[in-house]
Scaffold this motif. Structure first.
Motif, PDB file in Angstrom:
ATOM      1  N   THR A 177     -50.177  10.919  13.210  1.00  0.00           N
ATOM      2  CA  THR A 177     -49.641  11.938  14.115  1.00  0.00           C
ATOM      3  C   THR A 177     -49.424  13.322  13.390  1.00  0.00           C
ATOM      4  O   THR A 177     -49.107  13.444  12.502  1.00  0.00           O
ATOM      5  N   THR A 233     -48.245  16.823  13.780  1.00  0.00           N
ATOM      6  CA  THR A 233     -47.061  17.538  14.593  1.00  0.00           C
ATOM      7  C   THR A 233     -47.104  18.900  14.152  1.00  0.00           C
ATOM      8  O   THR A 233     -47.307  19.427  13.106  1.00  0.00           O
ATOM      9  N   GLU A 287     -51.803  22.090  24.707  1.00  0.00           N
ATOM     10  CA  GLU A 287     -51.864  20.829  24.504  1.00  0.00           C
ATOM     11  C   GLU A 287     -53.045  20.038  25.274  1.00  0.00           C
ATOM     12  O   GLU A 287     -53.951  19.298  25.138  1.00  0.00           O
ATOM     13  N   VAL A 328     -40.979  20.055  19.141  1.00  0.00           N
ATOM     14  CA  VAL A 328     -42.141  20.002  18.274  1.00  0.00           C
ATOM     15  C   VAL A 328     -43.244  19.372  19.597  1.00  0.00           C
ATOM     16  O   VAL A 328     -42.870  18.945  20.593  1.00  0.00           O
ATOM     17  N   THR A 329     -44.444  19.634  18.953  1.00  0.00           N
ATOM     18  CA  THR A 329     -45.492  18.989  19.785  1.00  0.00           C
ATOM     19  C   THR A 329     -46.247  18.297  18.935  1.00  0.00           C
ATOM     20  O   THR A 329     -46.523  18.480  17.686  1.00  0.00           O
ATOM     21  N   ARG A 330     -46.612  16.968  19.340  1.00  0.00           N
ATOM     22  CA  ARG A 330     -47.327  15.847  18.896  1.00  0.00           C
ATOM     23  C   ARG A 330     -48.823  15.467  19.375  1.00  0.00           C
ATOM     24  O   ARG A 330     -48.635  15.302  20.583  1.00  0.00           O
ATOM     25  N   PHE A 357     -51.219  12.309  18.692  1.00  0.00           N
ATOM     26  CA  PHE A 357     -51.222  10.919  17.948  1.00  0.00           C
ATOM     27  C   PHE A 357     -52.307   9.995  18.376  1.00  0.00           C
ATOM     28  O   PHE A 357     -52.551  10.060  19.462  1.00  0.00           O
ATOM     29  N   ALA A 368     -48.108  22.836  10.790  1.00  0.00           N
ATOM     30  CA  ALA A 368     -48.407  21.664  11.051  1.00  0.00           C
ATOM     31  C   ALA A 368     -48.168  20.452   9.880  1.00  0.00           C
ATOM     32  O   ALA A 368     -47.867  20.885   8.999  1.00  0.00           O
ATOM     33  N   THR A 419     -48.776  12.905   9.624  1.00  0.00           N
ATOM     34  CA  THR A 419     -48.272  11.650   8.880  1.00  0.00           C
ATOM     35  C   THR A 419     -49.152  10.552   9.344  1.00  0.00           C
ATOM     36  O   THR A 419     -49.811  10.481  10.517  1.00  0.00           O
ATOM     37  N   ASP A 479     -41.949  10.255  11.678  1.00  0.00           N
ATOM     38  CA  ASP A 479     -41.790  11.542  12.719  1.00  0.00           C
ATOM     39  C   ASP A 479     -40.503  12.520  12.446  1.00  0.00           C
ATOM     40  O   ASP A 479     -40.446  13.555  12.446  1.00  0.00           O
ATOM     41  N   ALA A 486     -41.227  14.481   9.578  1.00  0.00           N
ATOM     42  CA  ALA A 486     -42.078  15.567   9.875  1.00  0.00           C
ATOM     43  C   ALA A 486     -41.197  16.815  10.410  1.00  0.00           C
ATOM     44  O   ALA A 486     -41.446  17.809  10.152  1.00  0.00           O
ATOM     45  N   ARG A 487     -40.367  16.248  11.471  1.00  0.00           N
ATOM     46  CA  ARG A 487     -39.544  17.312  12.027  1.00  0.00           C
ATOM     47  C   ARG A 487     -38.683  18.181  10.774  1.00  0.00           C
ATOM     48  O   ARG A 487     -38.562  19.357  10.982  1.00  0.00           O
TER      49      ARG A 487
END
Length: 490
Positions: free
Chosen positions: A25, A27, A47, A69-71, A73, A163, A166, A317, A320-321
């Motif tokens: 992922t 992020t 995106e 956030v933008t992910r 994955f 960025a 993970t 996740d 990461a946030r």
């Protein structure tokens, strides 16, 4: 196995062993709250542009844009994930701007939202048209986003410093993250526009909902909402048969503060009853607290969740946030310890505190009579209009409009020295020119959107002789905030 850390191509990479297949992922600390009303949708467009460059893949992959956030994955073999991550980074470094028009159409057809529509309305009323409050708005439309806005936003937010990658396993051989250089972003807090205690709102929403403002990482607050949801299921669904779905979410206004939501659907005609059940159940919990049996049940459920090997990805996740947004982080073990230590009195006290910030929303035709924890009536709220007394030049609806509509007879448009205002029956809306976030220009009319969440229609079909109002709007508002209607508008 404990979480591991390394840096690849200037990007922080964290990994912990999870079950196969591996999940990767990527992020970014960027979401809808980092946009403006004029650039709404730009993160989602970026995106889509990046994902449109990918070849046909035979493993699971996707991307999401949220409020914070933008992910990007993917799940698959390590070599597949290496190719996926590299392709996404290369696309973000050189976006296919020639596809903007096509992807704008795709996004309009997709019609997705970053949160539940009821939660979005609650955010907009608390924060206005800024930060998390942007969530329910459509803005000018994807086709009104200029290429310059896309490239500027991408260069600011989609960088190696902003960025985190993970992985549910060690970094595969050959892993690359060729992102543009750039710093980690600092996100300015979005202040609440509401200072008073609980309020209820009547809005265009699909179901009943409530938001509570409190600490961003608080096991006790989260525990209270879980017990509340369980009790609502027992009463509104099982006992009374008035509801089917109860759910919730959260959104952070700043690293230390969050809005927690619970929403409940209702059988047609029973919305007021379900809203009363929601509020009174919350009041009862805040007064008497949950039972120890209820707390033990929630503890057992959380323990079962974190002991599932698949929970590794969800925990990564959250971590990461915390890295990207500066939010507090608690490990699963710390959450378990805090939940196990929580008493009914702790939960009651936390819920009583957060209920003083409560916003309850119901569909527009519903009316409520609720009392707060002190027995005082909960007032009907609305947009946070700046203080204003009727003044300035007044414009009335045309004779034809007044003849055709009883509502039009009471409408008045005001042009003041510093803004425009609308009196429509008992409602008052005022937007100062300094607080304008967007202006829709269409057929000799203007719709003025204000930071507070108010909008004032300067409508030539409704009001007579409004040329001076349109001239004032055009003279005082930054031309960059003015936009034509979207070609995709229905």
């Amino acid at each position: 196995m404990t979480r591991q850390h390394t840096v690849i191509d200037g990007v922080d990479v964290y990994w912990e062993q999870g079950p196969a297949p591996m999940i990767a992922t990527l992020t970014f600390g960027c979401g809808v709250r980092d946009e403006s009303f004029r650039t709404l949708g730009v993160t989602h467009l970026i995106e889509h542009l990046a994902m449109s460059t990918l070849p046909r893949l035979h493993h699971e992959h996707n991307a999401t844009v949220g409020i914070e956030v933008t992910r990007f994955f993917a799940t698959g073999r390590p070599a597949q994930l290496v190719d996926f991550i590299a392709a996404v980074c290369e696309a973000l470094s050189d976006l296919p701007l020639s596809r903007i028009e096509k992807e704008a159409g795709v996004l309009t057809a997709e019609g997705s939202a970053v949160c539940h529509p009821t939660a979005g309305v609650l955010l907009a009323r608390r924060y206005g048209i800024a930060g998390p409050g942007l969530a329910p708005w459509d803005g000018p439309g994807y086709d009104q986003l200029p290429a310059e806005a896309v490239t500027t936003h991408a260069a600011k937010f989609f960088t190696r410093g902003n960025a985190v990658l993970t992985l549910t396993g060690p970094p595969p051989e050959g892993l690359r993250l060729p992102l543009p250089d750039g710093p980690r972003m600092v996100h300015e807090p979005t202040p609440s526009l509401l200072t008073d205690g609980p309020q209820w709102l009547a809005e265009e929403v699909p179901c009943i909902g409530m938001s509570l403002r409190g600490p961003s990482v608080s096991p006790v607050d989260a525990l209270g909402l879980q017990v509340l949801s369980h009790r609502l299921t027992e009463v509104a669904r099982k006992e009374k048969g008035l509801s089917y779905g109860i759910d919730g979410d959260r959104a952070n206004a700043d690293p230390s503060t969050t809005d927690r939501f619970v929403w409940v659907d209702a059988r047609e005609g029973q919305e007021a009853e379900v809203a009363s059940i929601l509020w009174n159940t919350a009041r009862e919990l805040a007064t008497s607290g949950p039972t120890q049996e209820e707390l033990d049940h929630e503890l057992a459920g959380f323990r079962e969740m974190v002991e599932d090997p698949r929970f590794v990805d969800g925990d990564l996740d959250e971590f990461a946030r915390s890295v990207l947004l500066g939010e507090p982080y608690r490990s699963p073990a710390e959450w378990l310890e805090a939940i196990a230590a929580a008493t009914p009195a702790h939960v009651a006290a936390a819920l009583a505190e957060s209920l003083r910030t409560a916003l309850i929303v119901v569909p527009s035709e519903v009316r409520l009579e609720l009392s707060d924890l002190d027995g005082k009536p909960v007032p009907l709220g609305g947009c946070a209009t700046p203080e204003w007394q009727p003044q300035g030049r007044v414009f009335k609806p045309s004779l034809l409009a007044r003849a055709m509509s009883a509502a039009a007879r009471g409408a008045r448009l005001h042009l003041t020295a510093d803004g425009v205002a609308l009196i429509d029956g008992g409602d008052r809306h005022f937007v100062r020119f300094a607080d304008v976030v967007g202006v829709l220009a269409q057929n000799g009319s203007r719709t003025v959107f204000g930071r507070s969440g108010c909008l004032v229609p300067v409508d030539s079909d409704l009001f007579a002789g409004i040329e001076p109002v349109i001239a004032a709007v055009d003279a005082h508002v930054d031309p960059g905030l003015v936009f034509p209607p979207s070609a995709f508008a229905s």
